[in-house]
Design a protein around this motif. Structure first.
Motif, mmCIF file in Angstrom:
data_model
loop_
_atom_site.group_PDB
_atom_site.id
_atom_site.type_symbol
_atom_site.label_atom_id
_atom_site.label_comp_id
_atom_site.label_asym_id
_atom_site.label_seq_id
_atom_site.Cartn_x
_atom_site.Cartn_y
_atom_site.Cartn_z
ATOM 1 N N TYR A 1 0.014 -5.094 3.873
ATOM 2 C CA TYR A 1 -0.924 -5.861 4.690
ATOM 3 C C TYR A 1 -0.645 -7.340 4.471
ATOM 4 C CZ TYR A 1 -5.429 -7.281 6.711
ATOM 5 O OH TYR A 1 -6.409 -7.842 7.493
ATOM 6 N N ASP A 2 -0.398 -8.085 5.567
ATOM 7 C CA ASP A 2 -0.011 -9.492 5.437
ATOM 8 C C ASP A 2 -1.175 -10.467 5.610
ATOM 9 O OD1 ASP A 2 -0.560 -9.524 8.138
ATOM 10 O OD2 ASP A 2 1.477 -10.016 8.776
ATOM 11 N N GLU B 1 -9.978 -1.782 3.061
ATOM 12 C CA GLU B 1 -10.824 -1.119 4.057
ATOM 13 C C GLU B 1 -10.007 -0.720 5.283
ATOM 14 O OE1 GLU B 1 -13.991 -0.094 3.923
ATOM 15 O OE2 GLU B 1 -13.859 -0.656 1.802
ATOM 16 N N GLN B 2 -9.103 -1.615 5.714
ATOM 17 C CA GLN B 2 -8.250 -1.300 6.870
ATOM 18 C C GLN B 2 -7.319 -0.137 6.558
ATOM 19 O OE1 GLN B 2 -8.938 -4.227 5.555
ATOM 20 N NE2 GLN B 2 -8.860 -5.916 7.030
ATOM 21 N N PHE C 1 0.802 -1.218 0.000
ATOM 22 C CA PHE C 1 0.000 0.000 0.000
ATOM 23 C C PHE C 1 0.840 1.274 0.000
ATOM 24 C CE2 PHE C 1 -3.251 -3.002 1.208
ATOM 25 C CZ PHE C 1 -4.383 -2.494 0.592
ATOM 26 N N GLY C 2 2.124 1.192 0.261
ATOM 27 C CA GLY C 2 2.925 2.413 0.255
ATOM 28 C C GLY C 2 4.397 2.111 0.372
#
Length: 345
Positions: free
Chosen positions: A211-212, A238-239, A197-198
């Motif tokens: 995110y894992d 969503e998280q 995500f970044g």
């Protein structure tokens, strides 16, 4: 066209070339671009010699016509310096101080190898004239740091950008070094498959924020190998909407892995710069007596955090929460025990 130089655009419609070759115009542009800048001019005789070196036998009035064509193009101005009796080219682009900032940033980054830093620097230098380039062609030393030993990291990192843009997962192996300087791979030698995500910078290093499947975590990009875009769509969107990456990068302590908690610190006034540089200028400092202040900041609880805290001695103390206070005491006690004089050398 010389590699790395801006492309000369064709003259606007209605601008007569008066019979001169556009290739010849490019020869003049390239010569002036590479050899002139403010304070560095070239004489007409040198310009005509350069024409001849490229197969053009012309008179001075042909140069003037070529010069007028360049002057008619956006962002280019050929000026005459009466003091030196020479010409130089003004053009839009990077200022010398901007190029110097780019070069210093590249050379001081430990994320890339020295070989890669030198190669990228050479490309930046091609964006300006040789006189300005000579003032930029220097190596910045990375004080107290060891450069990355992973040569493929810059190219492989592109796959991380592609995965983020295409909403895909990434697959990679993650390595460390043992005391024999041999690589060993975490995750039981199995590849990680995560949702990126970044990409974040911290202390000269590059980190993937991903995110894992259960939580968000970060990985140092120069420790990642065989990075590939995985066909599955990302999870955790969503998280991620609840994540402030600017907050994570600037306020969560120094990329140390551990439980994130807000701690209250009591600091001597002379550590104001340390706190603001570490946690941001918006951090609230509350006076506590004549020479101290308190501050509440988010950190990741870990041994490196306790080591950082202890490096300031009595000038910085953790006050809250009690769990962190107790762990700090245990950290110090373990060090004291290790350094007891037990007669062993």
């Amino acid at each position: 066209r010389e590699k790395g130089l801006p492309r000369v655009q064709e003259p606007e419609r209605g601008l007569s070339m008066r019979g001169q070759s556009f290739d010849r115009i490019a020869v003049l542009y390239t010569y002036l671009f590479r050899n002139t800048s403010k304070g560095h001019t070239v004489a007409v005789a040198d310009i005509l010699t350069n024409y001849r070196n490229h197969g053009y036998e012309i008179e001075i009035k042909s140069f003037y016509r070529d010069k007028d064509v360049l002057n008619a193009m956006d962002g280019i101005e050929i000026s005459y310096d009466h003091k030196t009796r020479g010409y130089w080219m003004k053009r839009e682009g990077f200022e010398p101080y901007e190029l110097r900032l780019l070069v210093d940033s590249i050379q001081s980054s430990k994320f890339i190898t020295q070989k890669q830093a030198d190669r990228i620097t050479a490309k930046v230098l091609s964006l300006t004239d040789r006189h300005t380039g000579a003032t930029l062609n220097r190596r910045s030393f990375v004080a107290g740091r060891v450069r990355s030993m992973n040569d493929s990291v810059v190219k492989d990192a592109d796959n991380l950008h592609i995965a983020i843009q295409t909403n895909r997962k990434v697959r990679f192996f993650y390595f460390h070094y043992n005391a024999q300087k041999q690589k060993w791979y975490s995750h039981n030698n199995e590849p990680y498959i995560v949702s990126p995500f970044g990409l974040l910078w911290s202390d000269g290093n590059y980190y993937l924020y991903a995110y894992d499947g259960e939580k968000f975590r970060h990985f140092r990009v120069d420790r990642m190998e065989h990075i590939t875009v995985y066909p599955e769509p990302r999870e955790g969107a969503e998280q991620f909407k609840r994540v402030d990456l600017n907050h994570y990068q600037s306020e969560v302590f120094h990329m140390f892995t551990g439980e994130e908690m807000t701690v209250k610190l009591r600091c001597a006034d002379h550590l104001t710069d340390v706190i603001l540089e570490r946690f941001g200028k918006d951090t609230m400092l509350i006076p506590d007596g004549e020479k101290y202040f308190t501050v509440s900041v988010p950190v990741q609880i870990s041994k490196p955090f306790y080591a950082w805290l202890s490096s300031f001695g009595a000038d910085m103390k953790v006050l809250f929460p009690q769990k962190v206070v107790d762990e700090m005491r245990a950290f110090i006690a373990d060090l004291q025990e290790m350094y007891k004089d037990d007669g062993k050398m």
